[in-house]
Design a protein around this motif. Structure first.
Motif, short mmCIF file in Angstrom:
data_model
loop_
_atom_site.label_atom_id
_atom_site.label_comp_id
_atom_site.label_asym_id
_atom_site.label_seq_id
_atom_site.Cartn_x
_atom_site.Cartn_y
_atom_site.Cartn_z
N SER A 70 1.51 -2.01 -2.96
CA SER A 70 2.42 -2.92 -3.95
C SER A 70 3.57 -1.97 -3.90
O SER A 70 3.52 -0.74 -4.34
N GLN A 72 7.07 -2.11 -5.24
CA GLN A 72 7.23 -3.29 -6.30
C GLN A 72 8.92 -3.68 -6.78
O GLN A 72 9.81 -3.14 -5.77
N VAL A 73 9.77 -4.24 -7.72
CA VAL A 73 11.15 -4.87 -7.15
C VAL A 73 11.93 -3.43 -7.70
O VAL A 73 13.13 -3.21 -6.75
N TYR A 77 6.08 2.54 -5.68
CA TYR A 77 5.24 2.17 -5.03
C TYR A 77 4.18 2.04 -6.25
O TYR A 77 3.72 3.70 -6.90
N ALA A 108 1.39 -5.15 0.24
CA ALA A 108 2.14 -6.11 -0.59
C ALA A 108 3.20 -6.13 -0.94
O ALA A 108 3.61 -4.47 -1.69
N ALA A 109 4.52 -7.04 -1.14
CA ALA A 109 5.71 -6.64 -1.78
C ALA A 109 5.95 -7.35 -2.57
O ALA A 109 5.69 -9.21 -2.66
N ASN A 110 6.66 -7.55 -3.75
CA ASN A 110 7.01 -8.12 -5.13
C ASN A 110 7.71 -9.26 -4.55
O ASN A 110 8.72 -9.01 -3.00
N ALA A 111 8.39 -10.84 -4.76
CA ALA A 111 8.73 -11.33 -3.50
C ALA A 111 10.50 -10.97 -4.08
O ALA A 111 11.62 -11.00 -3.25
N ASP A 112 10.86 -9.98 -5.11
CA ASP A 112 12.44 -9.56 -4.77
C ASP A 112 12.23 -7.83 -4.68
O ASP A 112 13.81 -8.14 -5.21
N ALA A 113 11.49 -7.69 -4.32
CA ALA A 113 11.94 -6.73 -3.98
C ALA A 113 12.76 -6.44 -2.82
O ALA A 113 12.66 -7.43 -2.05
#
Length: 136
Positions: A70, A72-73, A77, A108-113
């Motif tokens: 993942s 993160q913002v 990671y 997967a990436a955070n939408a705000d990353a």
């Protein structure tokens, strides 16, 4: 079917009508059908000599392990539940690829990353030698 009628004598009042059937079209149709069946019969009775492959039973192979990465913002990671610094991400993925090369890495990436963090993760996964990379 054609029918022709004629009279013996046009001058007679009791002239009788004679009907005759023209069988020429019937003979033509029968000859065409005969030719069609003569041509089609050998094709329908012909066989092909084939050597078909023999099916082997599928092997019960265990599915490859799945690992979640993942982004993160803040640009850090998380690899399978453990925080990983950006500088050590490549080493962690190299170790993972060395242990189990068939591993499916789900990124997967955070939408705000930041996009750069995601691109770095994909590049590191590719450089580590992992072949199965899933983007989420």
């Amino acid at each position: 079917m054609a029918v022709s009628a004629y009279f013996d004598s046009p001058s007679r009042n009791d002239a009788r009508a004679v009907a005759e059937i023209n069988i020429t079209p019937l003979v033509d149709v029968m000859l065409v059908l005969l030719v069609i069946f003569m041509v089609a019969a050998p094709v329908m009775t012909g066989t092909l000599n084939l050597n078909l492959p023999v099916a082997t039973p599928p092997t019960a192979e265990a599915p490859p392990p799945r690992v979640q990465l993942s982004v993160q913002v803040d640009g850090s990671y998380v690899l399978d539940g453990q925080a990983v610094a950006a500088v050590s991400l490549q080493d962690a993925l190299d170790t993972l690829a060395g242990r189990a090369p068939r591993t499916v890495l789900e990124i997967a990436a955070n939408a705000d990353a930041d996009y750069q963090g995601f691109a770095t993760a994909v590049s590191a996964a590719k450089d580590s030698g992992l072949k199965n990379i899933a983007l989420q």
